[in-house]
Motif scaffolding. Structure first.
Motif, PDB file in Angstrom:
ATOM      1  N   SER A 168       0.828  -1.198   0.000  1.00 15.99           N
ATOM      2  CA  SER A 168       0.000   0.000   0.000  1.00 15.99           C
ATOM      3  C   SER A 168       0.865   1.251   0.000  1.00 15.99           C
ATOM      4  O   SER A 168       0.551   2.242  -0.680  1.00 15.99           O
ATOM      5  CB  SER A 168      -0.924  -0.006   1.222  1.00 15.99           C
ATOM      6  OG  SER A 168      -1.695   1.177   1.286  1.00 15.99           O
ATOM      7  N   SER A 169       1.974   1.229   0.739  1.00 16.87           N
ATOM      8  CA  SER A 169       2.892   2.371   0.747  1.00 16.87           C
ATOM      9  C   SER A 169       3.527   2.570  -0.626  1.00 16.87           C
ATOM     10  O   SER A 169       3.631   3.696  -1.131  1.00 16.87           O
ATOM     11  CB  SER A 169       3.987   2.164   1.799  1.00 16.87           C
ATOM     12  OG  SER A 169       3.440   2.135   3.099  1.00 16.87           O
ATOM     13  N   LEU A 174       3.458   5.485  -6.014  1.00 17.36           N
ATOM     14  CA  LEU A 174       3.165   5.369  -7.448  1.00 17.36           C
ATOM     15  C   LEU A 174       1.976   6.240  -7.824  1.00 17.36           C
ATOM     16  O   LEU A 174       2.018   6.989  -8.816  1.00 17.36           O
ATOM     17  CB  LEU A 174       2.885   3.907  -7.798  1.00 17.36           C
ATOM     18  CG  LEU A 174       2.371   3.618  -9.210  1.00 17.36           C
ATOM     19  CD1 LEU A 174       3.415   3.959 -10.259  1.00 17.36           C
ATOM     20  CD2 LEU A 174       1.948   2.143  -9.326  1.00 17.36           C
ATOM     21  N   PHE A 175       0.920   6.165  -7.038  1.00 17.49           N
ATOM     22  CA  PHE A 175      -0.300   6.901  -7.351  1.00 17.49           C
ATOM     23  C   PHE A 175      -0.061   8.403  -7.329  1.00 17.49           C
ATOM     24  O   PHE A 175      -0.522   9.130  -8.223  1.00 17.49           O
ATOM     25  CB  PHE A 175      -1.389   6.525  -6.345  1.00 17.49           C
ATOM     26  CG  PHE A 175      -2.731   7.122  -6.656  1.00 17.49           C
ATOM     27  CD1 PHE A 175      -3.504   6.631  -7.687  1.00 17.49           C
ATOM     28  CD2 PHE A 175      -3.220   8.185  -5.912  1.00 17.49           C
ATOM     29  CE1 PHE A 175      -4.742   7.184  -7.983  1.00 17.49           C
ATOM     30  CE2 PHE A 175      -4.450   8.743  -6.200  1.00 17.49           C
ATOM     31  CZ  PHE A 175      -5.217   8.238  -7.238  1.00 17.49           C
ATOM     32  N   ARG A 217      -7.340   0.420   4.375  1.00 19.11           N
ATOM     33  CA  ARG A 217      -8.266   1.530   4.542  1.00 19.11           C
ATOM     34  C   ARG A 217      -7.575   2.895   4.504  1.00 19.11           C
ATOM     35  O   ARG A 217      -8.023   3.815   3.827  1.00 19.11           O
ATOM     36  CB  ARG A 217      -9.022   1.350   5.862  1.00 19.11           C
ATOM     37  CG  ARG A 217     -10.169   2.298   6.089  1.00 19.11           C
ATOM     38  CD  ARG A 217     -11.102   1.753   7.161  1.00 19.11           C
ATOM     39  NE  ARG A 217     -10.386   1.379   8.375  1.00 19.11           N
ATOM     40  CZ  ARG A 217     -10.939   0.686   9.368  1.00 19.11           C
ATOM     41  NH1 ARG A 217     -12.200   0.292   9.274  1.00 19.11           N
ATOM     42  NH2 ARG A 217     -10.240   0.377  10.451  1.00 19.11           N
ATOM     43  N   ASN A 218      -6.461   3.027   5.225  1.00 17.43           N
ATOM     44  CA  ASN A 218      -5.778   4.315   5.259  1.00 17.43           C
ATOM     45  C   ASN A 218      -5.168   4.666   3.907  1.00 17.43           C
ATOM     46  O   ASN A 218      -5.071   5.844   3.543  1.00 17.43           O
ATOM     47  CB  ASN A 218      -4.703   4.313   6.342  1.00 17.43           C
ATOM     48  CG  ASN A 218      -5.301   4.300   7.740  1.00 17.43           C
ATOM     49  OD1 ASN A 218      -6.473   4.630   7.922  1.00 17.43           O
ATOM     50  ND2 ASN A 218      -4.507   3.916   8.724  1.00 17.43           N
ATOM     51  N   GLY A 219      -4.723   3.654   3.170  1.00 11.29           N
ATOM     52  CA  GLY A 219      -4.225   3.904   1.823  1.00 11.29           C
ATOM     53  C   GLY A 219      -5.313   4.442   0.925  1.00 11.29           C
ATOM     54  O   GLY A 219      -5.075   5.353   0.104  1.00 11.29           O
ATOM     55  N   THR A 220      -6.521   3.910   1.069  1.00 12.53           N
ATOM     56  CA  THR A 220      -7.658   4.390   0.273  1.00 12.53           C
ATOM     57  C   THR A 220      -8.004   5.830   0.625  1.00 12.53           C
ATOM     58  O   THR A 220      -8.311   6.639  -0.259  1.00 12.53           O
ATOM     59  CB  THR A 220      -8.881   3.484   0.501  1.00 12.53           C
ATOM     60  OG1 THR A 220      -8.570   2.147   0.093  1.00 12.53           O
ATOM     61  CG2 THR A 220     -10.079   3.983  -0.284  1.00 12.53           C
ATOM     62  N   VAL A 221      -7.935   6.175   1.914  1.00 19.58           N
ATOM     63  CA  VAL A 221      -8.225   7.546   2.334  1.00 19.58           C
ATOM     64  C   VAL A 221      -7.272   8.527   1.652  1.00 19.58           C
ATOM     65  O   VAL A 221      -7.692   9.581   1.144  1.00 19.58           O
ATOM     66  CB  VAL A 221      -8.121   7.669   3.869  1.00 19.58           C
ATOM     67  CG1 VAL A 221      -8.147   9.130   4.299  1.00 19.58           C
ATOM     68  CG2 VAL A 221      -9.247   6.911   4.543  1.00 19.58           C
ATOM     69  N   VAL A 222      -5.985   8.180   1.602  1.00 23.80           N
ATOM     70  CA  VAL A 222      -5.001   9.063   0.978  1.00 23.80           C
ATOM     71  C   VAL A 222      -5.244   9.168  -0.524  1.00 23.80           C
ATOM     72  O   VAL A 222      -5.191  10.263  -1.103  1.00 23.80           O
ATOM     73  CB  VAL A 222      -3.569   8.562   1.258  1.00 23.80           C
ATOM     74  CG1 VAL A 222      -2.544   9.398   0.489  1.00 23.80           C
ATOM     75  CG2 VAL A 222      -3.275   8.619   2.751  1.00 23.80           C
ATOM     76  N   GLY A 396       0.688  13.468   0.060  1.00 20.23           N
ATOM     77  CA  GLY A 396       0.165  12.127   0.296  1.00 20.23           C
ATOM     78  C   GLY A 396       0.886  11.417   1.424  1.00 20.23           C
ATOM     79  O   GLY A 396       0.256  10.781   2.281  1.00 20.23           O
ATOM     80  N   TYR A 397       2.203  11.529   1.443  1.00 19.98           N
ATOM     81  CA  TYR A 397       2.977  10.870   2.489  1.00 19.98           C
ATOM     82  C   TYR A 397       2.700  11.507   3.851  1.00 19.98           C
ATOM     83  O   TYR A 397       2.585  10.804   4.871  1.00 19.98           O
ATOM     84  CB  TYR A 397       4.461  10.967   2.154  1.00 19.98           C
ATOM     85  CG  TYR A 397       5.370  10.225   3.113  1.00 19.98           C
ATOM     86  CD1 TYR A 397       5.280   8.847   3.261  1.00 19.98           C
ATOM     87  CD2 TYR A 397       6.320  10.913   3.864  1.00 19.98           C
ATOM     88  CE1 TYR A 397       6.121   8.162   4.130  1.00 19.98           C
ATOM     89  CE2 TYR A 397       7.172  10.239   4.728  1.00 19.98           C
ATOM     90  CZ  TYR A 397       7.069   8.865   4.859  1.00 19.98           C
ATOM     91  OH  TYR A 397       7.902   8.196   5.726  1.00 19.98           O
ATOM     92  N   LEU A 398       2.555  12.819   3.875  1.00 15.85           N
ATOM     93  CA  LEU A 398       2.260  13.513   5.129  1.00 15.85           C
ATOM     94  C   LEU A 398       0.918  13.047   5.696  1.00 15.85           C
ATOM     95  O   LEU A 398       0.793  12.781   6.898  1.00 15.85           O
ATOM     96  CB  LEU A 398       2.241  15.021   4.889  1.00 15.85           C
ATOM     97  CG  LEU A 398       2.205  15.922   6.121  1.00 15.85           C
ATOM     98  CD1 LEU A 398       3.503  15.814   6.904  1.00 15.85           C
ATOM     99  CD2 LEU A 398       1.961  17.373   5.716  1.00 15.85           C
ATOM    100  N   LEU A 399      -0.085  12.934   4.834  1.00 19.92           N
ATOM    101  CA  LEU A 399      -1.394  12.469   5.291  1.00 19.92           C
ATOM    102  C   LEU A 399      -1.320  11.017   5.758  1.00 19.92           C
ATOM    103  O   LEU A 399      -1.920  10.655   6.785  1.00 19.92           O
ATOM    104  CB  LEU A 399      -2.418  12.614   4.161  1.00 19.92           C
ATOM    105  CG  LEU A 399      -3.839  12.098   4.443  1.00 19.92           C
ATOM    106  CD1 LEU A 399      -4.427  12.786   5.664  1.00 19.92           C
ATOM    107  CD2 LEU A 399      -4.735  12.320   3.228  1.00 19.92           C
TER     108      LEU A 399
END
Length: 433
Positions: A168-169, A174-175, A217-222, A396-399
């Motif tokens: 996910s990280s 990538l995203f 879940r947290n990856g989806t939020v970001v 994205g990384y900060l969030l």
């Protein structure tokens, strides 16, 4: 007369640095490859030093100089706090070396390497390595499906190594890169030549599918947060891009449908924050709190809220921090309850504040905010897609670090490496002061 330093042929140098950048990114998250990663970094460093006098060097764009100064101020505070405030200076300084100084040096190395090749080629190498990880994951799942009849065989899970949040990280990096490049290409048009051209949209689709498949879940939020930011910007200029909102809704809908934990989220968070139970500490089932509704609590949501509450309380008790380190939360718990074995509060922001103090967190957020602003200015003033990619990546990384304890280890190292490659790929414009 002294001999001139050796110089690689241009074509060989281009291919070498692309391969080196891709290899570092690919190897970085794989467990038990630290020796290989260090060997690759050493090879890159030696080649850079051997060709330093004749080769191109990175130049920090003026838009990013405030962020650089803020980062230096953050580093100065961390050094001062580790020596003068931390109750265990030796431990804090050792943690600072491994989880701050080393990633900083890795970023500098990546910047010099990226400056040796054409910017688009450097970033393509980085993205190709991240895509290779997604291909590896999908191939692994197909192999499990073919051999066991299920995506998971009960012992190995759905990813080829580590945990789901590893991939996910990687997918988040990538995203952020591909989405920002697509936005830059559409926004600036011909003035900003695309980095990924025809492969950009397929790469974005692969990343979205990977997000849905991983069910983190947290990856989806970001991802949703970045999509919303991209949609708002593009819709102002080209209303048809409001269609991206459909992608946001689809991604959120898939996550809600496939992850039953969402339904119990609110109640479990509330219990985790307010309950006096110590179930969060040792997992003793006799201490497991019950939801007022009678439903089972979501352990993940409950634990994160309980850990966050304990971390916030400890920060109030130690506003100048306990000494830099990813294990600051574990040290706080051990000091207060005598329980050893915990490491992170599962929030990078809280971990950082507890270790480096509230001044350290404030300086970190200031540095990140200035980097996001600087990347945005670099894009807007010079149509430099790398600037927008940096803004999306940092944001994205900060969030993600707010939601997960990812502000350390290989994630921070790889993040720093990609940031360095982006900065090295930003060519200063002739009209810059």
């Amino acid at each position: 007369m002294s001999r001139p330093p050796p110089r690689l042929p241009a074509d060989v140098a281009e291919w070498f640095w692309q391969a080196w950048l891709a290899a570092i990114v690919f190897v970085f998250p794989v467990p038990h490859t630290i020796a290989l990663r260090n060997l690759l970094l050493l090879i890159g460093l030696l080649v850079l030093l051997a060709t330093l006098r004749r080769a191109a060097r990175p130049s920090l764009p003026s838009a990013l100089k405030p962020a650089a100064w803020a980062l230096l101020a953050t580093t100065a505070w961390l050094l001062l706090q580790s020596v003068a405030v931390s109750p265990a200076p030796t431990l804090a300084l050792d943690n600072l070396r491994g989880d701050w100084i080393v990633p900083f040096l890795i970023a500098v190395l990546a910047a010099f390497a990226a400056a040796r090749t054409e910017p688009r080629l450097a970033l393509r190498a980085v993205v190709a390595a991240l895509l290779a990880h997604m291909a590896w994951m999908f191939g692994w799942q197909l192999w499990l499906l073919a051999t066991t009849g299920a995506v998971s065989d009960g012992s190995k899970g759905i990813v080829p190594f580590g945990e789901r949040d590893y991939h996910s990280s990687l997918n988040a990096f990538l995203f952020a890169l591909v989405l920002a490049e697509r936005v830059a290409s559409r926004s600036a048009g011909a003035k900003s030549a695309p980095y990924f051209a025809a492969t950009g949209w397929p790469a974005l689709a692969v990343s979205l599918i990977a997000d849905a498949a991983l069910r983190v879940r947290n990856g989806t939020v970001v991802s949703v947060g970045l999509l919303v930011a991209a949609t708002v910007w593009l819709a102002k200029r080209q209303p048809r891009f409001i269609l991206l909102l459909l992608a946001v809704a689809a991604l959120g809908g898939v996550s809600l449908a496939r992850d039953s934990r969402w339904s119990a989220l609110t109640e479990s968070l509330s219990i985790g924050w307010t309950s006096s139970s110590l179930y969060w500490m040792a997992g003793d089932q006799t201490l497991r709190p019950q939801a007022p509704s009678g439903a089972e609590i979501d352990d993940s949501a409950y634990l994160r809220a309980a850990w966050a509450h304990q971390a916030a309380t400890a920060i109030g008790e130690h506003p100048l921090g306990l000494g830099f380190g990813r294990d600051a939360f574990g040290r706080a718990v051990a000091g207060k309850y005598g329980f050893h074995g915990m490491v992170s509060s599962h929030s990078g922001w809280l971990d950082f504040a507890l270790g480096a103090g509230l001044p350290g967190l404030a300086l970190l957020l200031l540095s990140a905010g200035l980097a996001i602003r600087g990347g945005w200015r670099q894009f807007r003033q010079h149509d430099d897609a790398a600037g927008l990619m940096l803004s999306f990546l940092v944001g994205g990384y900060l969030l993600r670090c707010l939601l997960d304890g990812h502000l350390s280890g290989w994630r921070l190292g790889l993040f720093a490496f990609i940031i360095g490659a982006l900065v090295g790929g930003m060519r200063p414009k002739s009209d810059e002061p």
